[in-house]
Every structure is written in C-alpha cells, then in structure tokens.
Write a protein that holds these residues in place. Structure first.
Motif, PDB file in Angstrom:
ATOM      1  N   ARG A  24     -75.450  16.686  10.699  1.00 44.46           N
ATOM      2  CA  ARG A  24     -75.413  18.001  11.086  1.00 44.46           C
ATOM      3  C   ARG A  24     -74.987  18.397  12.474  1.00 44.46           C
ATOM      4  N   ALA A  25     -74.865  17.272  13.459  1.00 43.23           N
ATOM      5  CA  ALA A  25     -74.380  17.578  14.693  1.00 43.23           C
ATOM      6  C   ALA A  25     -73.032  17.832  14.845  1.00 43.23           C
ATOM      7  N   SER A  26     -72.710  18.864  15.520  1.00 39.79           N
ATOM      8  CA  SER A  26     -71.101  19.172  15.654  1.00 39.79           C
ATOM      9  C   SER A  26     -70.705  19.401  17.179  1.00 39.79           C
ATOM     10  N   ALA A  27     -71.307  19.698  18.270  1.00 38.74           N
ATOM     11  CA  ALA A  27     -71.104  19.923  19.553  1.00 38.74           C
ATOM     12  C   ALA A  27     -72.018  19.297  20.472  1.00 38.74           C
ATOM     13  N   SER A  28     -73.251  19.020  20.207  1.00 39.43           N
ATOM     14  CA  SER A  28     -74.106  18.503  21.203  1.00 39.43           C
ATOM     15  C   SER A  28     -75.302  17.656  20.493  1.00 39.43           C
ATOM     16  N   LEU A  29     -75.778  16.738  21.064  1.00 34.52           N
ATOM     17  CA  LEU A  29     -76.835  15.880  20.658  1.00 34.52           C
ATOM     18  C   LEU A  29     -77.284  15.601  22.099  1.00 34.52           C
ATOM     19  N   ILE A  30     -78.916  15.890  22.110  1.00 38.06           N
ATOM     20  CA  ILE A  30     -79.816  15.381  23.277  1.00 38.06           C
ATOM     21  C   ILE A  30     -80.933  14.645  22.721  1.00 38.06           C
ATOM     22  N   MET A  31     -81.061  13.584  23.259  1.00 40.47           N
ATOM     23  CA  MET A  31     -82.284  12.770  22.853  1.00 40.47           C
ATOM     24  C   MET A  31     -83.097  12.234  24.034  1.00 40.47           C
ATOM     25  N   PHE A  32     -84.489  12.098  23.978  1.00 42.41           N
ATOM     26  CA  PHE A  32     -85.341  11.585  24.795  1.00 42.41           C
ATOM     27  C   PHE A  32     -86.264  10.728  23.901  1.00 42.41           C
ATOM     28  N   ASP A  33     -86.519   9.503  24.421  1.00 40.92           N
ATOM     29  CA  ASP A  33     -87.408   8.535  23.963  1.00 40.92           C
ATOM     30  C   ASP A  33     -87.632   7.655  25.289  1.00 40.92           C
ATOM     31  N   PRO A  34     -88.787   7.126  25.323  1.00 41.34           N
ATOM     32  CA  PRO A  34     -89.191   5.887  26.303  1.00 41.34           C
ATOM     33  C   PRO A  34     -88.090   4.759  26.445  1.00 41.34           C
ATOM     34  N   ASP A  35     -87.820   4.310  25.321  1.00 37.76           N
ATOM     35  CA  ASP A  35     -86.963   3.172  25.104  1.00 37.76           C
ATOM     36  C   ASP A  35     -85.750   3.140  23.801  1.00 37.76           C
ATOM     37  N   PHE A  36     -85.975   3.995  22.819  1.00 36.48           N
ATOM     38  CA  PHE A  36     -85.225   4.359  21.955  1.00 36.48           C
ATOM     39  C   PHE A  36     -85.264   3.270  20.757  1.00 36.48           C
ATOM     40  N   ALA A  37     -86.333   2.316  20.809  1.00 36.19           N
ATOM     41  CA  ALA A  37     -86.333   1.198  19.764  1.00 36.19           C
ATOM     42  C   ALA A  37     -86.259   1.588  18.397  1.00 36.19           C
ATOM     43  N   LEU A  38     -87.042   2.971  18.139  1.00 35.46           N
ATOM     44  CA  LEU A  38     -86.949   3.388  16.367  1.00 35.46           C
ATOM     45  C   LEU A  38     -85.777   4.215  16.177  1.00 35.46           C
ATOM     46  N   ASP A 119     -95.714   6.232  20.464  1.00 34.04           N
ATOM     47  CA  ASP A 119     -96.139   5.063  19.927  1.00 34.04           C
ATOM     48  C   ASP A 119     -96.698   5.254  18.548  1.00 34.04           C
ATOM     49  N   HIS A 120     -96.234   6.508  18.100  1.00 30.28           N
ATOM     50  CA  HIS A 120     -96.668   7.044  16.741  1.00 30.28           C
ATOM     51  C   HIS A 120     -95.740   7.433  15.887  1.00 30.28           C
ATOM     52  N   LEU A 121     -95.651   7.475  14.661  1.00 24.93           N
ATOM     53  CA  LEU A 121     -94.640   7.885  13.645  1.00 24.93           C
ATOM     54  C   LEU A 121     -94.992   9.272  13.393  1.00 24.93           C
ATOM     55  N   ARG A 122     -95.972  10.112  13.603  1.00 24.66           N
ATOM     56  CA  ARG A 122     -96.273  11.454  13.258  1.00 24.66           C
ATOM     57  C   ARG A 122     -95.440  12.476  13.892  1.00 24.66           C
ATOM     58  N   GLY A 123     -94.914  13.261  13.188  1.00 25.15           N
ATOM     59  CA  GLY A 123     -93.851  14.152  13.961  1.00 25.15           C
ATOM     60  C   GLY A 123     -93.330  15.171  12.632  1.00 25.15           C
ATOM     61  N   GLU A 124     -92.440  15.771  13.099  1.00 31.43           N
ATOM     62  CA  GLU A 124     -91.850  16.981  12.207  1.00 31.43           C
ATOM     63  C   GLU A 124     -90.241  17.053  12.534  1.00 31.43           C
ATOM     64  N   ALA A 125     -89.610  17.525  11.635  1.00 29.99           N
ATOM     65  CA  ALA A 125     -88.057  17.902  11.612  1.00 29.99           C
ATOM     66  C   ALA A 125     -87.954  19.201  11.173  1.00 29.99           C
ATOM     67  N   ALA A 126     -86.965  20.007  11.827  1.00 34.47           N
ATOM     68  CA  ALA A 126     -86.610  21.096  11.243  1.00 34.47           C
ATOM     69  C   ALA A 126     -84.975  21.434  11.500  1.00 34.47           C
ATOM     70  N   PHE A 127     -84.716  22.352  10.462  1.00 32.54           N
ATOM     71  CA  PHE A 127     -83.071  22.222  10.471  1.00 32.54           C
ATOM     72  C   PHE A 127     -82.725  23.705  10.301  1.00 32.54           C
ATOM     73  N   ASP A 128     -81.856  23.974  11.185  1.00 30.31           N
ATOM     74  CA  ASP A 128     -81.400  25.568  11.240  1.00 30.31           C
ATOM     75  C   ASP A 128     -82.521  26.444  11.778  1.00 30.31           C
ATOM     76  N   ALA A 129     -83.250  25.883  12.465  1.00 33.42           N
ATOM     77  CA  ALA A 129     -84.309  26.388  13.257  1.00 33.42           C
ATOM     78  C   ALA A 129     -84.200  26.404  14.920  1.00 33.42           C
ATOM     79  N   PRO A 130     -83.632  27.337  15.329  1.00 36.72           N
ATOM     80  CA  PRO A 130     -83.252  27.488  16.834  1.00 36.72           C
ATOM     81  C   PRO A 130     -84.623  27.522  17.694  1.00 36.72           C
ATOM     82  N   GLN A 131     -85.702  28.270  17.030  1.00 39.21           N
ATOM     83  CA  GLN A 131     -86.785  28.320  17.801  1.00 39.21           C
ATOM     84  C   GLN A 131     -87.579  27.100  17.777  1.00 39.21           C
ATOM     85  N   GLN A 132     -87.313  26.343  16.807  1.00 35.49           N
ATOM     86  CA  GLN A 132     -88.359  25.214  16.715  1.00 35.49           C
ATOM     87  C   GLN A 132     -87.618  24.073  17.808  1.00 35.49           C
TER      88      GLN A 132
END
Length: 158
Positions: A24-38, A119-132
């Motif tokens: 879905r990305a078109s203009a910008s991607l920002i990513m943070f992770d300690p090492d990006f292994a997953l 260290d864990h896989l629990r999380g969430e995703a949101a699409f078309d949700a700028p407030q998230q």
C-alpha cells in the motif's frame, strides 16, 4: 470512519500485515525495530515490494539499534540500499535509546503494522487509519532525531 486495528499474535500474521503495508505504500515508509530480524528485508518478495516502492519515488527510513543482522543475513537489502541510496536512509540509535523494544512499519502515515514488543509477536495492524499511526510516528521522529547514520550499502561502507 477509521478502520479498527486488526490484532495478531503469530509470525505469519505479522508478515502478512507487513506485506500489505508495503504494497500500500506510495510515498513514505518509516520503520523501527531493534534489528529487523522478523521483517524479512532480505526475502525476495519483500525486496520486490521495496524495489517497486523505491522505483516509483518512495522514501524509506529505517531506525534500528544494531545493523549486524541485516549486514549478515540480508544481502538483498544491502543491494537495495546500494541501488536506491538516494531513497533510503538508515540510522542507528544511541545507547541511551537501546531499551526501546517496540517494532513498527508505517506507510504514508495512514497504514501501520506494529508489535508491542520486539521479543513477542503480539501486535496489531491498521489500514487507512491515520489516527492509529500518530503515536508511532511521533515516537519515530523522536528516535530519528537522536540517531546517527548507521547502515551502509556494504559492510565496509564503500
């Protein structure tokens, strides 16, 4: 109306949602992770999605604690960094921020996949949700401001 977050707790679901954010990305991607292994940044499908994004003029910014995993296990990503050096910037956090352990990817400030703790896989995703995306965007900006360039196109920096 904003879309509700989609919870997940498996590696497959995280990677599926991450793939959706990348597509879905078109203009910008920002990513943070300690090492990006997953994040599978060296996998063929992720590489293809990032190449399409960057070829279309997108900008990718990564912040991480330690680039060793990517340097060792993601040669495709290092080639991508070399091929699209103008569109990718990677920064390494200072020691004072190494306790940060969340993990997220935000596309165009409206799509996000995040794990609450790296260290864990629990999380969430949101699409078309700028407030998230807002809190993670602000967190990324603060981390980015404190970080220094940290991953080069080759281990030797050439």
């Amino acid at each position: 109306m904003e879309n509700a977050p989609l919870p997940f707790d498996t590696r497959a679901a995280f990677q599926q949602h991450l793939g959706e954010v990348l597509v879905r990305a078109s203009a910008s991607l920002i990513m943070f992770d300690p090492d990006f292994a997953l994040f599978r940044l060296g996998a063929p499908d992720v590489d293809a999605a990032l190449r399409r994004f960057l070829h279309a003029g997108g900008r990718l910014r990564l912040a991480l604690h330690d680039p060793a995993y990517l340097e060792r296990e993601a040669p495709r990503f290092l080639r991508l960094l070399r091929d699209y050096a103008h569109g990718i910037e990677c920064r390494r956090t200072p020691r004072s921020l190494r306790e940060l352990a969340d993990s997220f990817c935000i596309a165009d400030n409206v799509h996000i996949v995040r794990r609450f703790h790296s260290d864990h896989l629990r999380g969430e995703a949101a699409f078309d949700a700028p407030q998230q995306t807002e809190l993670s965007r602000l967190r990324f900006d603060a981390v980015w401001a404190e970080s220094q360039p940290g991953l080069q196109a080759s281990v030797t920096g050439l």
